[in-house]
Design a protein around this motif. Structure first.
Motif, PDB file in Angstrom:
ATOM      1  N   UNK A 170     -13.693  12.552   5.368  1.00 27.50           N
ATOM      2  CA  UNK A 170     -12.976  11.277   5.335  1.00 27.50           C
ATOM      3  C   UNK A 170     -11.855  11.315   4.294  1.00 27.50           C
ATOM      4  N   UNK A 171     -12.146  11.938   3.159  1.00 25.91           N
ATOM      5  CA  UNK A 171     -11.123  12.063   2.114  1.00 25.91           C
ATOM      6  C   UNK A 171      -9.951  12.913   2.595  1.00 25.91           C
ATOM      7  N   UNK A 172     -10.254  13.991   3.324  1.00 25.55           N
ATOM      8  CA  UNK A 172      -9.194  14.867   3.844  1.00 25.55           C
ATOM      9  C   UNK A 172      -8.299  14.105   4.818  1.00 25.55           C
ATOM     10  N   UNK A 173      -8.939  13.319   5.716  1.00 20.45           N
ATOM     11  CA  UNK A 173      -8.166  12.536   6.691  1.00 20.45           C
ATOM     12  C   UNK A 173      -7.279  11.514   5.987  1.00 20.45           C
ATOM     13  N   UNK A 174      -7.837  10.845   4.972  1.00 20.73           N
ATOM     14  CA  UNK A 174      -7.060   9.856   4.223  1.00 20.73           C
ATOM     15  C   UNK A 174      -5.882  10.506   3.495  1.00 20.73           C
ATOM     16  N   UNK A 175      -6.158  11.670   2.895  1.00 21.85           N
ATOM     17  CA  UNK A 175      -5.084  12.378   2.199  1.00 21.85           C
ATOM     18  C   UNK A 175      -4.000  12.832   3.171  1.00 21.85           C
ATOM     19  N   UNK A 176      -4.422  13.269   4.358  1.00 25.30           N
ATOM     20  CA  UNK A 176      -3.447  13.685   5.378  1.00 25.30           C
ATOM     21  C   UNK A 176      -2.558  12.507   5.782  1.00 25.30           C
ATOM     22  N   UNK A 177      -3.170  11.317   5.883  1.00 25.06           N
ATOM     23  CA  UNK A 177      -2.383  10.119   6.211  1.00 25.06           C
ATOM     24  C   UNK A 177      -1.381   9.793   5.101  1.00 25.06           C
ATOM     25  N   UNK A 178      -1.813   9.947   3.847  1.00 28.53           N
ATOM     26  CA  UNK A 178      -0.928   9.682   2.714  1.00 28.53           C
ATOM     27  C   UNK A 178       0.238  10.681   2.677  1.00 28.53           C
ATOM     28  N   UNK A 179      -0.089  11.948   2.962  1.00 28.54           N
ATOM     29  CA  UNK A 179       0.956  12.981   2.990  1.00 28.54           C
ATOM     30  C   UNK A 179       1.958  12.681   4.103  1.00 28.54           C
ATOM     31  N   UNK A 180       1.426  12.230   5.266  1.00 29.26           N
ATOM     32  CA  UNK A 180       2.290  11.901   6.398  1.00 29.26           C
ATOM     33  C   UNK A 180       3.245  10.763   6.046  1.00 29.26           C
ATOM     34  N   UNK A 181       2.741   9.734   5.344  1.00 29.90           N
ATOM     35  CA  UNK A 181       3.591   8.620   4.922  1.00 29.90           C
ATOM     36  C   UNK A 181       4.639   9.082   3.914  1.00 29.90           C
ATOM     37  N   UNK A 182       4.202   9.947   2.994  1.00 30.20           N
ATOM     38  CA  UNK A 182       5.136  10.464   1.989  1.00 30.20           C
ATOM     39  C   UNK A 182       6.215  11.311   2.639  1.00 30.20           C
ATOM     40  N   UNK A 183       5.817  12.091   3.672  1.00 37.32           N
ATOM     41  CA  UNK A 183       6.791  12.932   4.376  1.00 37.32           C
ATOM     42  C   UNK A 183       7.861  12.085   5.052  1.00 37.32           C
ATOM     43  N   UNK A 184       7.434  10.938   5.586  1.00 38.49           N
ATOM     44  CA  UNK A 184       8.412  10.040   6.220  1.00 38.49           C
ATOM     45  C   UNK A 184       9.399   9.482   5.188  1.00 38.49           C
ATOM     46  N   UNK A 185       8.887   9.124   3.996  1.00 38.86           N
ATOM     47  CA  UNK A 185       9.754   8.606   2.939  1.00 38.86           C
ATOM     48  C   UNK A 185      10.767   9.656   2.485  1.00 38.86           C
ATOM     49  N   UNK A 186      10.286  10.907   2.429  1.00 38.16           N
ATOM     50  CA  UNK A 186      11.143  11.997   1.953  1.00 38.16           C
ATOM     51  C   UNK A 186      12.028  12.559   3.058  1.00 38.16           C
ATOM     52  N   UNK A 187      11.770  12.131   4.299  1.00 40.61           N
ATOM     53  CA  UNK A 187      12.528  12.679   5.421  1.00 40.61           C
ATOM     54  C   UNK A 187      12.232  14.144   5.651  1.00 40.61           C
ATOM     55  N   UNK A 188      10.940  14.497   5.544  1.00 42.48           N
ATOM     56  CA  UNK A 188      10.517  15.904   5.683  1.00 42.48           C
ATOM     57  C   UNK A 188       9.612  16.017   6.915  1.00 42.48           C
TER      58      UNK A 188
END
Length: 363
Positions: A170-188
């Motif tokens: 569950x922690x891995x999935x949550x972290x993956x979601x956070x990384x995905x949101x951060x990637x959108x902010x960074x345009x990556x």
């Protein structure tokens, strides 16, 4: 020469093979056995004995040690011990230590020294057959206990795996979601794709664990009326990740059948073993395209009564190294079907496993 003394008058009549090269002695033994309610056949040499043992059912073998042919009685008894579950009683005029030690190695159920009277023969035969039946019953009970313990162990392990893995997953999935949101902010977008892949694989692991727990949580050996279609779908779901990875298409064709009176967890095991065998067979195909397993569930009429028929058809070939025919699981599978008063067989022409369960209407 083979001679029959007495005829079967019922299914409970015990059949005894007498291996004795002295014709008069053999006839006397068979006549005595007939008086006590047995059906007896006698043969006079080793080759005849082997042929009858391989091709017919016997509840007991009375074996003379010194007989005609390429082998003596002890050598034949050693073959019986390796290939058949038939108790053996030795008949012999020899009681020397060397002969007795050779005979002991085959674990006989008795040792009658000639000449012996009819009472001694009867007692030895009765005790040997009874002891053999008790041993078979004990083995069956031990096998059932082992299967129940295995499923209980699987359930415990599955629960432990679920508890230990789901939290970090569950922690891995949550972290993956956070990384995905951060990637959108960074345009990556590259980082976002990797995060999505991590989440996707984590969800797949979670589904495998869920299927394992769901499949193994019912460890009760109680009998009840169960939906075989549901059991089939549960078993396919349990194997889905393997089928997906190996490119196997598994189809289920459900007919209109009543509920089956069975032990659901054991029927799951039957289906799992046979579907695993079909999986092994289709994986013998060199091309991954076209691998297919079709499972059909329908009602049939057989011998004047109604049965549920399950056919598991594959389009592969037997893997002699890995096939179910080479594994202990086949014997377990057969014993479960027999316990449910059903039949199981393999038809190579249609490349299918078949097994039936009788339809028992609720009282």
């Amino acid at each position: 020469m083979t001679t029959v003394v007495g005829t079967d008058k019922g299914t409970d009549v015990k059949r005894i093979l007498v291996v004795e090269d002295e014709r008069i002695i053999a006839i006397n033994i068979c006549s005595t056995l007939k008086q006590y309610g047995y059906n007896a056949i006698y043969v006079s040499d080793a080759n005849e004995a082997i042929e009858h043992i391989e091709n017919e059912h016997f509840d007991l073998v009375l074996m003379d040690i010194m007989i005609n042919g390429p082998m003596d009685g002890i050598e034949i008894a050693a073959i019986i011990k390796k290939t058949k579950e038939i108790p053996v009683i030795y008949l012999t005029a020899y009681s020397d230590e060397a002969t007795i030690n050779r005979a002991k190695a085959t674990e006989p159920f008795g040792y009658l020294i000639k000449p012996f009277n009819s009472r001694d023969l009867y007692i030895s035969v009765e005790m040997a057959i009874y002891k053999s039946q008790v041993q078979k019953h004990i083995r069956n009970v031990e096998s059932r206990l082992a299967e129940n313990q295995k499923w209980e162990t699987i359930a415990l392990v599955a629960s432990g795996i679920s508890h230990e893995i789901n939290n970090p997953l569950t922690s891995i999935i949550n972290l993956a979601d956070l990384i995905s949101l951060e990637a959108k902010k960074l345009g990556n977008p590259s980082l976002g794709e990797k995060a999505s892949k991590i989440a996707e694989e984590s969800e797949r692991i979670a589904k495998i664990i869920k299927n394992l727990v769901s499949y193994s949580q019912s460890t009760s050996s109680q009998w009840n009326y169960s939906n075989l279609g549901t059991i089939l779908n549960d078993t396919r779901s349990f194997l889905h990740q393997y089928f997906l990875k190996e490119g196997i298409q598994c189809e289920i064709e459900l007919g209109d059948v009543p509920l089956a009176y069975c032990q659901p967890q054991k029927i799951k095991q039957v289906l799992l073993n046979l579907m695993q065998d079909a999986r092994v067979r289709v994986n013998t195909r060199e091309d991954t395209i076209g691998r297919k397993i079709t499972i059909t569930l329908k009602q049939i009429e057989e011998d004047g009564s109604s049965h549920i028929l399950v056919q598991i058809k594959d389009n592969g070939e037997e893997d002699l190294m890995k096939g179910i025919s080479q594994m202990n699981s086949l014997e377990v599978t057969k014993s479960i079907v027999i316990e449910h008063k059903g039949k199981m067989y393999r038809d190579e022409e249609s490349s299918s496993w078949f097994f039936t369960l009788p339809i028992i209407k609720p009282l």
